[in-house]
Write a protein that holds these residues in place. Structure first.
Motif, PDB file in Angstrom:
ATOM      1  N   ARG A 186     -14.196  -4.401   0.507  1.00 43.84           N
ATOM      2  CA  ARG A 186     -13.191  -3.716  -0.325  1.00 43.84           C
ATOM      3  C   ARG A 186     -13.861  -2.735  -1.298  1.00 43.84           C
ATOM      4  NH1 ARG A 186     -10.559  -7.410  -1.334  1.00 43.84           N
ATOM      5  NH2 ARG A 186     -10.683  -8.112  -3.232  1.00 43.84           N
ATOM      6  N   PRO A 222     -14.873 -14.951   2.570  1.00 43.94           N
ATOM      7  CA  PRO A 222     -14.179 -14.510   1.400  1.00 43.94           C
ATOM      8  C   PRO A 222     -15.221 -13.280   0.763  1.00 43.94           C
ATOM      9  CG  PRO A 222     -13.817 -16.679   1.511  1.00 43.94           C
ATOM     10  CD  PRO A 222     -14.933 -16.593   2.452  1.00 43.94           C
ATOM     11  N   ALA A 273     -10.266 -18.181   1.086  1.00 48.01           N
ATOM     12  CA  ALA A 273     -11.381 -18.984   0.126  1.00 48.01           C
ATOM     13  C   ALA A 273     -10.642 -20.053  -0.200  1.00 48.01           C
ATOM     14  CB  ALA A 273     -11.409 -17.991  -1.024  1.00 48.01           C
ATOM     15  N   LEU A 322     -15.460 -10.070   2.694  1.00 46.14           N
ATOM     16  CA  LEU A 322     -14.148  -9.332   2.566  1.00 46.14           C
ATOM     17  C   LEU A 322     -13.859  -8.603   1.249  1.00 46.14           C
ATOM     18  CD1 LEU A 322     -11.539 -11.710   4.391  1.00 46.14           C
ATOM     19  CD2 LEU A 322     -12.270  -9.627   5.118  1.00 46.14           C
ATOM     20  N   THR A 323     -14.428  -9.276   0.033  1.00 43.66           N
ATOM     21  CA  THR A 323     -14.214  -8.800  -1.154  1.00 43.66           C
ATOM     22  C   THR A 323     -15.248  -7.728  -1.152  1.00 43.66           C
ATOM     23  OG1 THR A 323     -13.660 -10.721  -2.292  1.00 43.66           O
ATOM     24  CG2 THR A 323     -14.653  -9.194  -3.636  1.00 43.66           C
ATOM     25  N   SER A 350      -7.900  -6.849   3.039  1.00 41.39           N
ATOM     26  CA  SER A 350      -9.181  -7.923   2.725  1.00 41.39           C
ATOM     27  C   SER A 350      -8.756  -8.429   1.158  1.00 41.39           C
ATOM     28  CB  SER A 350     -10.110  -6.981   2.456  1.00 41.39           C
ATOM     29  OG  SER A 350     -10.175  -6.100   1.277  1.00 41.39           O
ATOM     30  N   ASP A 351      -7.894  -7.664   0.607  1.00 40.99           N
ATOM     31  CA  ASP A 351      -7.334  -8.313  -0.664  1.00 40.99           C
ATOM     32  C   ASP A 351      -6.486  -9.493  -0.224  1.00 40.99           C
ATOM     33  OD1 ASP A 351      -7.181  -8.557  -3.293  1.00 40.99           O
ATOM     34  OD2 ASP A 351      -5.393  -7.162  -3.544  1.00 40.99           O
ATOM     35  N   ASP A 373     -13.237 -10.749  -6.970  1.00 38.93           N
ATOM     36  CA  ASP A 373     -12.047 -10.260  -6.274  1.00 38.93           C
ATOM     37  C   ASP A 373     -11.302  -9.021  -7.190  1.00 38.93           C
ATOM     38  OD1 ASP A 373      -9.887  -9.999  -4.337  1.00 38.93           O
ATOM     39  OD2 ASP A 373      -8.747 -11.278  -5.520  1.00 38.93           O
ATOM     40  N   ASP A 426      -8.939 -12.524   1.510  1.00 39.91           N
ATOM     41  CA  ASP A 426     -10.219 -13.098   0.713  1.00 39.91           C
ATOM     42  C   ASP A 426      -9.545 -14.236   0.023  1.00 39.91           C
ATOM     43  OD1 ASP A 426      -8.873 -11.855  -1.298  1.00 39.91           O
ATOM     44  OD2 ASP A 426     -10.765 -10.687  -1.710  1.00 39.91           O
TER      45      ASP A 426
END
Length: 201
Positions: A22, A15, A60, A18-19, A52-53, A74, A56
């Motif tokens: 972004r 997660p 998570a 991915l954050t 990704s938004d 995030d 994530d």
């Protein structure tokens, strides 16, 4: 394998990765606007940031690592990416931005007001992940694809701005209702219920 066991593995970093992706895609979009404004590359960045938004937070929660800190990061990554995308759109299509300047200024003023209010009341920025914010995320994807991929303002851009104004207004109302900092508040109705719950405690 349980969520707690999964959270103890290296998968727990997915997660956050991915954050971070972004946030890093934001400067990439600006770079593309200046040196290689290719519609396919813009589309790839926008879709990757959007996915990704979405994932994530999902991952998570599945791994049991959806902490308030992760949720705050995030929200920060969202802001970084979309501010960069707006700058890229302004560089490539200043007329489109100029056509919506009044509404954009209102949206910007609300963003600043929210941040200032939350910082003063809670000592940190909000991280509500409201339903209206999720709708705004979809609208932003459509708006930036319209501008950066097709070079068009269209209805998508106006819709994104006004949905953003509504989402920021709801976020400000939620901050007014809450007695203490809380992450993941889906709507002002949930915030009102939390206020009543804390009042009765």
């Amino acid at each position: 394998m349980t969520a707690s066991a999964l959270g103890a593995t290296p998968l727990r970093h997915i997660p956050l990765a991915l954050t971070a992706l972004r946030a890093l895609l934001g400067p990439v979009v600006i770079l593309l606007a200046y040196v290689h404004p290719d519609p396919v590359d813009f589309a790839a960045c926008l879709i990757a940031a959007f996915l990704s938004d979405v994932f994530d937070g999902v991952i998570a929660r599945r791994l049991g690592v959806a902490t308030p800190g992760i949720r705050r990061l995030d929200s920060i990554a969202d802001s970084v990416f979309y501010v960069c995308a707006l700058f890229a759109a302004w560089h490539m299509h200043p007329t489109i931005i100029a056509d919506h300047i009044v509404a954009l200024c209102l949206l910007g003023a609300l963003e600043v007001a929210r941040y200032g209010f939350d910082l003063r009341k809670f000592g940190r920025e909000a991280s509500y992940h409201m339903w209206s914010s999720k709708l705004w995320g979809i609208a932003l994807l459509a708006a930036f694809i319209s501008m950066l991929v097709f070079g068009s303002s269209g209805l998508a851009v106006s819709a994104a701005i006004y949905i953003g104004i509504l989402a920021d207004t709801e976020g400000l109302v939620i901050s007014m209702l809450l007695r203490k900092w809380t992450s993941d508040v889906p709507s002002f109705v949930h915030a009102y219920r939390l206020r009543l719950m804390h009042a009765g405690a």
